[in-house]
Design an enzyme around this catalytic site. Structure first.
Site, PDB file in Angstrom:
ATOM      1  N   ARG A   1       0.844  -1.199   0.000  1.00  0.00           N
ATOM      2  CA  ARG A   1       0.000   0.000   0.000  1.00  0.00           C
ATOM      3  C   ARG A   1       0.874   1.242   0.000  1.00  0.00           C
ATOM      4  O   ARG A   1       0.549   2.258  -0.626  1.00  0.00           O
ATOM      5  CB  ARG A   1      -0.935   0.001   1.210  1.00  0.00           C
ATOM      6  CG  ARG A   1      -1.694   1.318   1.351  1.00  0.00           C
ATOM      7  CD  ARG A   1      -2.780   1.321   2.403  1.00  0.00           C
ATOM      8  NE  ARG A   1      -2.485   0.555   3.583  1.00  0.00           N
ATOM      9  CZ  ARG A   1      -1.697   0.949   4.587  1.00  0.00           C
ATOM     10  NH1 ARG A   1      -1.076   2.117   4.515  1.00  0.00           N
ATOM     11  NH2 ARG A   1      -1.524   0.181   5.631  1.00  0.00           N
TER      12      ARG A   1
ATOM     13  N   TYR B   1     -17.176  16.322 -15.753  1.00  0.00           N
ATOM     14  CA  TYR B   1     -17.556  14.923 -15.626  1.00  0.00           C
ATOM     15  C   TYR B   1     -18.536  14.736 -14.475  1.00  0.00           C
ATOM     16  O   TYR B   1     -18.331  15.254 -13.371  1.00  0.00           O
ATOM     17  CB  TYR B   1     -16.305  14.075 -15.432  1.00  0.00           C
ATOM     18  CG  TYR B   1     -16.565  12.649 -15.020  1.00  0.00           C
ATOM     19  CD1 TYR B   1     -17.443  11.841 -15.743  1.00  0.00           C
ATOM     20  CD2 TYR B   1     -15.952  12.108 -13.897  1.00  0.00           C
ATOM     21  CE1 TYR B   1     -17.688  10.537 -15.361  1.00  0.00           C
ATOM     22  CE2 TYR B   1     -16.189  10.809 -13.515  1.00  0.00           C
ATOM     23  CZ  TYR B   1     -17.074  10.028 -14.245  1.00  0.00           C
ATOM     24  OH  TYR B   1     -17.329   8.743 -13.858  1.00  0.00           O
TER      25      TYR B   1
ATOM     26  N   ASP C   1      -7.934  18.895 -14.616  1.00  0.00           N
ATOM     27  CA  ASP C   1      -8.238  17.544 -15.103  1.00  0.00           C
ATOM     28  C   ASP C   1      -7.825  17.503 -16.569  1.00  0.00           C
ATOM     29  O   ASP C   1      -8.472  18.114 -17.424  1.00  0.00           O
ATOM     30  CB  ASP C   1      -9.735  17.264 -14.937  1.00  0.00           C
ATOM     31  CG  ASP C   1     -10.131  15.858 -15.380  1.00  0.00           C
ATOM     32  OD1 ASP C   1      -9.381  15.246 -16.166  1.00  0.00           O
ATOM     33  OD2 ASP C   1     -11.209  15.388 -14.971  1.00  0.00           O
TER      34      ASP C   1
ATOM     35  N   LYS D   1      -8.346   6.224 -19.214  1.00  0.00           N
ATOM     36  CA  LYS D   1      -8.672   6.690 -20.550  1.00  0.00           C
ATOM     37  C   LYS D   1      -7.439   6.636 -21.461  1.00  0.00           C
ATOM     38  O   LYS D   1      -6.924   5.576 -21.747  1.00  0.00           O
ATOM     39  CB  LYS D   1      -9.278   8.093 -20.452  1.00  0.00           C
ATOM     40  CG  LYS D   1     -10.366   8.244 -19.379  1.00  0.00           C
ATOM     41  CD  LYS D   1     -11.496   7.254 -19.493  1.00  0.00           C
ATOM     42  CE  LYS D   1     -12.719   7.595 -18.639  1.00  0.00           C
ATOM     43  NZ  LYS D   1     -12.516   7.604 -17.184  1.00  0.00           N
TER      44      LYS D   1
END
Length: 385
Positions: free
Chosen positions: A52, A104, A176, A201
């Protein structure tokens, strides 16, 4: 990175932050599919304790992400929303955020339905004019959140101008950069403090992973984000990191083809008698065209359009009739995708807010892929007939 011999984007994408595996000489970064690491004595180890916190595959990806965005520090997350969530955790109750109004739907949902109840306040404004941002700035404003090009209206926001305004007020600017990708646009070089990607993406590029990323330059901000990345734990697994690294190696050539195909598709749509409006910043009469020319390498692979009559039933029929385009959520993969934002990616935004931003019920969004452009255009022809 400043001393890197890798100057060109493609060279950085393929090599930056990556070294042959010291144990075997493997050219490709191995998938370190492990949760923990052996220690010689308590606290004495080889830089890795628990995956982690650190993982060699993720570490290589994060260095590569920083290099292709022109930043010092990269952080990978389990999704784009996990990256945004981690950034919002740097804020305190009472802080205010000014955001793009055309954004978004998942980002809007996270802002309004998750973080407002913790005392953050969000203002959604069209950012094409600086005045609309400036009039919302108060002594409590801590962050300006920009999408450009926006999702799904393809509005273009002047990053450099917003950055100058933000810096003059002591406010952080986050961009973004998902729609553009690091190949087309590098917000840090334009003055932004933080870049966010849904790496699902264009960065991944093959519709086979879900991942997010943040890239920053400031040492203190990076330290805070690394702490939250570990403390909150929304990290990607090593297999997804490997897939993202593989995707980045072809990012520059994929984006070139995405842009070439999108231009052909956009020009076809604009010439079709049944199409009402085409949203694509490559058109000279697009309101953001000159800004896009200034801050982007090309105009991207995303297009939105409406069919004459502004009829939601006709839009449903169209997106359900494609043969080459696939009706699906997401974008940026090698395959072409079509979506209906009002009922898919932006369904979480109230209809009245969507309409204010220009997102009609009949809008169709296309992610133009890498197929032969003639096949894509023929598919659109049969749909529009």
């Amino acid at each position: 990175m400043n001393n890197s011999p890798y100057k060109g984007f493609g060279t950085r994408a393929i090599h930056a932050g990556l070294e042959p595996d010291p144990g075997t000489g493997a050219v490709m970064t191995p998938i370190y599919q492990t949760s923990t690491y052996a220690q010689e004595a308590p606290g004495k180890h080889k830089g890795y304790e628990y995956s982690r916190t650190h993982n060699p595959t993720r570490k290589a990806l994060e260095a590569n992400l920083a290099a292709i965005e022109g930043g010092k520090y990269g952080l990978a997350f389990a999704s784009g929303l996990a990256a945004i969530d981690t950034l919002l955790k740097t804020l305190n109750p009472g802080d205010e955020v000014i955001s793009t109004n055309d954004l978004y739907g998942g980002t809007y949902r996270l802002f309004v339905r998750v973080y407002e109840k913790f005392g953050l306040r969000f203002h959604f404004v069209p950012m094409q004019q600086l005045a609309t941002i400036e009039e919302k700035i108060t002594e409590k404003t801590r962050l300006i959140w920009v999408e450009t090009p926006t999702n799904p209206m393809l509005n273009v926001i002047d990053i450099e101008a917003v950055a100058q305004l933000a810096k003059s007020k002591g406010i952080l600017l986050a961009v973004d950069n998902t729609f553009a990708s690091p190949y087309l646009q590098q917000p840090l070089k334009l003055g932004a403090d933080i870049v966010m990607h849904s790496a699902t993406k264009y960065i991944g590029g093959h519709s086979d992973l879900v991942m997010g990323a943040l890239v920053v330059n400031d040492d203190a901000l990076a330290e805070q984000l690394y702490f939250l990345q570990n403390a909150a734990g929304a990290v990607p697994g090593p297999m997804d990191c490997f897939l993202a690294l593989r995707g980045i190696k072809t990012l520059h050539v994929r984006m070139q083809r995405h842009c070439e195909n999108a231009e052909k598709v956009a020009r076809f749509l604009r010439s079709h008698p049944k199409v009402e409006k085409v949203y694509w910043p490559g058109f000279p009469d697009h309101p953001g065209h000159e800004i896009a020319k200034k801050q982007m390498r090309a105009f991207g692979g995303m297009i939105s359009f409406t069919i004459k009559g502004d009829n939601i039933e006709e839009a449903f029929r169209a997106v359900s009739s494609f043969k080459v385009f696939t009706l699906a959520e997401s974008l940026g993969g090698v395959e072409s995708l079509a979506g209906h934002p009002a009922t898919m990616t932006h369904a979480s935004i109230p209809r009245e807010e969507r309409l204010k931003a220009g997102l009609s019920d009949s809008l169709i969004r296309l992610s133009v892929g890498l197929e032969d452009a003639d096949d894509l255009i023929n598919d659109l022809k049969q749909v529009l007939q």
